[in-house]
Scaffold this motif. Structure first.
Motif, short mmCIF file in Angstrom:
data_model
loop_
_atom_site.label_atom_id
_atom_site.label_comp_id
_atom_site.label_asym_id
_atom_site.label_seq_id
_atom_site.Cartn_x
_atom_site.Cartn_y
_atom_site.Cartn_z
N LEU A 65 0.83 -1.20 0.00
CA LEU A 65 0.00 0.00 0.00
C LEU A 65 0.86 1.26 0.00
O LEU A 65 0.58 2.22 -0.72
CB LEU A 65 -0.93 0.00 1.21
N LYS A 66 1.93 1.22 0.80
CA LYS A 66 2.83 2.37 0.85
C LYS A 66 3.47 2.60 -0.52
O LYS A 66 3.55 3.74 -1.00
CB LYS A 66 3.91 2.14 1.91
N THR A 67 3.93 1.51 -1.15
CA THR A 67 4.54 1.62 -2.46
C THR A 67 3.55 2.13 -3.50
O THR A 67 3.88 2.97 -4.34
CB THR A 67 5.09 0.25 -2.91
N TYR A 68 2.32 1.61 -3.42
CA TYR A 68 1.29 2.01 -4.38
C TYR A 68 1.01 3.51 -4.28
O TYR A 68 1.00 4.22 -5.30
CB TYR A 68 0.01 1.21 -4.12
N TYR A 69 0.81 4.00 -3.06
CA TYR A 69 0.49 5.41 -2.92
C TYR A 69 1.69 6.30 -3.21
O TYR A 69 1.54 7.42 -3.70
CB TYR A 69 -0.07 5.67 -1.51
N TRP A 70 2.89 5.77 -2.94
CA TRP A 70 4.09 6.52 -3.33
C TRP A 70 4.16 6.65 -4.84
O TRP A 70 4.45 7.72 -5.39
CB TRP A 70 5.34 5.82 -2.80
N GLN A 71 3.88 5.56 -5.57
CA GLN A 71 3.90 5.59 -7.02
C GLN A 71 2.81 6.52 -7.55
O GLN A 71 3.02 7.23 -8.54
CB GLN A 71 3.71 4.19 -7.58
N ARG A 72 1.65 6.49 -6.91
CA ARG A 72 0.58 7.40 -7.34
C ARG A 72 1.02 8.85 -7.19
O ARG A 72 0.73 9.68 -8.06
CB ARG A 72 -0.69 7.15 -6.51
N ASN A 73 1.72 9.16 -6.10
CA ASN A 73 2.21 10.53 -5.91
C ASN A 73 3.23 10.90 -6.98
O ASN A 73 3.24 12.03 -7.48
CB ASN A 73 2.83 10.68 -4.52
N VAL A 74 4.11 9.92 -7.32
CA VAL A 74 5.10 10.17 -8.37
C VAL A 74 4.41 10.42 -9.70
O VAL A 74 4.78 11.34 -10.45
CB VAL A 74 6.08 8.97 -8.49
N ILE A 75 3.39 9.61 -10.03
CA ILE A 75 2.66 9.78 -11.28
C ILE A 75 1.97 11.14 -11.33
O ILE A 75 2.01 11.84 -12.36
CB ILE A 75 1.63 8.65 -11.46
N THR A 76 1.36 11.53 -10.20
CA THR A 76 0.68 12.83 -10.15
C THR A 76 1.67 13.96 -10.37
O THR A 76 1.41 14.88 -11.16
CB THR A 76 -0.02 13.00 -8.79
N THR A 77 2.83 13.88 -9.69
CA THR A 77 3.85 14.92 -9.84
C THR A 77 4.37 14.95 -11.27
O THR A 77 4.57 16.03 -11.86
CB THR A 77 5.01 14.66 -8.87
N THR A 78 4.60 13.77 -11.85
CA THR A 78 5.11 13.69 -13.22
C THR A 78 4.12 14.27 -14.20
O THR A 78 4.49 15.01 -15.13
CB THR A 78 5.41 12.23 -13.58
N ASN A 79 2.85 13.95 -14.04
CA ASN A 79 1.83 14.47 -14.95
C ASN A 79 1.72 15.99 -14.85
O ASN A 79 1.49 16.67 -15.86
CB ASN A 79 0.49 13.81 -14.66
N GLU A 80 1.87 16.50 -13.64
CA GLU A 80 1.86 17.96 -13.49
C GLU A 80 3.03 18.58 -14.23
O GLU A 80 2.88 19.62 -14.90
CB GLU A 80 1.92 18.32 -12.01
N PHE A 81 4.18 17.92 -14.15
CA PHE A 81 5.36 18.42 -14.87
C PHE A 81 5.13 18.38 -16.38
O PHE A 81 5.43 19.34 -17.11
CB PHE A 81 6.59 17.57 -14.51
#
Length: 427
Positions: free
Chosen positions: A188-204
């Motif tokens: 779960l921690k890894t999943y939500y960390w990846q989701r945060n990375v994806i969100t940040t990347t998409n914003e970029f």
């Protein structure tokens, strides 16, 4: 947020359910242990009773100790009782161990009128934690004492004893439950960390593509201004510039759509279309572009028409990405595109004579941001988004993509897209 709460709820319910099931198994195990203990006590009691009912060295010693007759042994009464107590204790321990009972116990040997008695070195008082097993002794000892004789054995903390016998079941079960909890928490921690990375990347990506729109617009405007008075010799070059500006604008729009697609399930509009003309135009445009470079490009389109359900701009971008990759990774590129119909699918295979991809990297090249490196450097500039994008597009079209490559021998990437008829029904 709703999915997150759902995952957490499923996790909590699963762990609670697993714990309840384990608790029930533990109760069943303890009940079985109690039944086994009672059975073993019954067998041990029978042997103890048989031994104490006959005349032997132990019963002779016990008879004299209970009657406080020490003349035969020439020692004090207290010493006789103490010795008898230890001998009887050792005898009972031996018989219990023979039957597989290793629980701590105390005993008391007494007559019903309490005129005579003998007790163990350690005595357990009556309490809720103490379980008593009385044995009525007949034969030699009661006849000598002329009174009914009872051997009373007491066991303390039997619940702890039962649990100790179940350690082979309870300890591994608890360890497994803890392991499951730790693994799920880590996932779960890894999943939500990846989701945060994806969100940040998409914003970029969103910010970057929006910033690119301004220079693209300026280039398009400048190319239109240059169209007036340009010579016929240079007119094809200007047309290529305009075509590529339009393509770049389409790329930017589709990258924005892809970012939103990763956040939701939108971003693709699949319609039934004959993709043959589009594919032919792509090949001709690529042929025109590569004619100004040291690139040999050939294409063969077999078994047309190619009716598929497609988001045309995304499909065109996917093919362009693969053609562009094939051109990048060879000194004197030789590229071939072949399309055909095979088992109800449109197959598009793009081959090159580049440096190839190693077995280890072949499994990773379709991951986002992954790039094949040469030592500690990348020979070709890029961001590792191309093949990841292509794979997403093909999967969204319910197709598959495969890669075959040998180092220094080149690479072939094959896409398969399901065929449909003009009415949008699968072939």
């Amino acid at each position: 947020m709703k999915k997150r709460r759902l995952y957490i709820l499923i996790f909590i319910v699963s762990i609670l359910g697993l714990s309840i099931v384990q608790y029930q198994y533990l109760r069943i195990g303890i009940n079985l242990a109690k039944v086994q203990f009672s059975s073993k006590i019954g067998l041990a009691s029978e042997q103890i009773k048989n031994t104490l009912e006959t005349k032997n060295k132990l019963t002779f010693l016990l008879a004299n100790a209970i009657r406080e007759d020490s003349l035969y042994f020439n020692i004090s009464v207290d010493s006789l009782k103490n010795a008898s107590s230890h001998f009887l204790n050792d005898f009972l321990t031996e018989k219990l161990v023979e039957k597989g009972i290793e629980a701590d116990f105390s005993y008391r040997l007494f007559t019903k009128d309490s005129a005579y008695y003998l007790k163990s070195p350690v005595v357990y008082e009556r309490s809720a934690e103490v379980v008593t097993y009385p044995i009525e002794i007949k034969g030699y000892l009661p006849n000598i004492l002329d009174a009914d004789l009872i051997l009373e054995m007491k066991f303390r903390n039997l619940d702890s004893y039962y649990l100790s016998k179940l350690n082979g079941l309870t300890v591994p079960s608890l360890l497994f439950i803890m392991g499951i909890i730790a693994s799920i928490l880590w996932m779960l921690k890894t999943y939500y960390w990846q989701r945060n990375v994806i969100t940040t990347t998409n914003e970029f990506i969103n910010n970057l593509t929006h910033e690119l729109k301004t220079p693209v617009f300026s280039i398009g405007l400048a190319s239109k201004m240059l169209a007036d008075g340009i010579s016929e010799e240079k007119a094809p070059l200007l047309e290529i510039i305009r075509q590529q500006v339009e393509r770049l604008k389409t790329h930017i729009d589709k990258v924005l759509e892809l970012a939103s697609f990763e956040e939701s399930k939108g971003g693709f509009d699949l319609k039934a279309i004959d993709f043959g003309p589009n594919l032919e135009n792509l090949c001709k445009e690529f042929e025109t572009l590569t004619s100004f470079e040291k690139v040999q490009f050939s294409f063969t389109l077999i078994d047309r028409p190619y009716w598929i359900k497609a988001d045309v701009p995304h499909m065109e971008n996917a093919v362009n990405n693969l053609l562009d990759n094939a051109k990048k990774y060879a000194k004197d590129p030789m590229i071939e595109l072949i399309s055909r119909i095979e088992k109800g699918s449109l197959v598009i295979a793009i081959s090159d004579n580049g440096k190839g991809i190693g077995k280890k990297d072949q499994k990773l090249v379709f991951q986002k941001y992954y790039r094949v490196s040469n030592g500690n450097k990348h020979d070709v500039k890029g961001y590792g988004l191309g093949l990841s994008y292509v794979k997403k597009v093909i999967e969204k079209h319910k197709g598959t993509i495969a890669l075959q490559s040998e180092v220094d021998q080149g690479t072939t990437i094959t896409m398969k897209i399901p065929l449909y008829n003009k009415n949008g029904k699968k072939v």
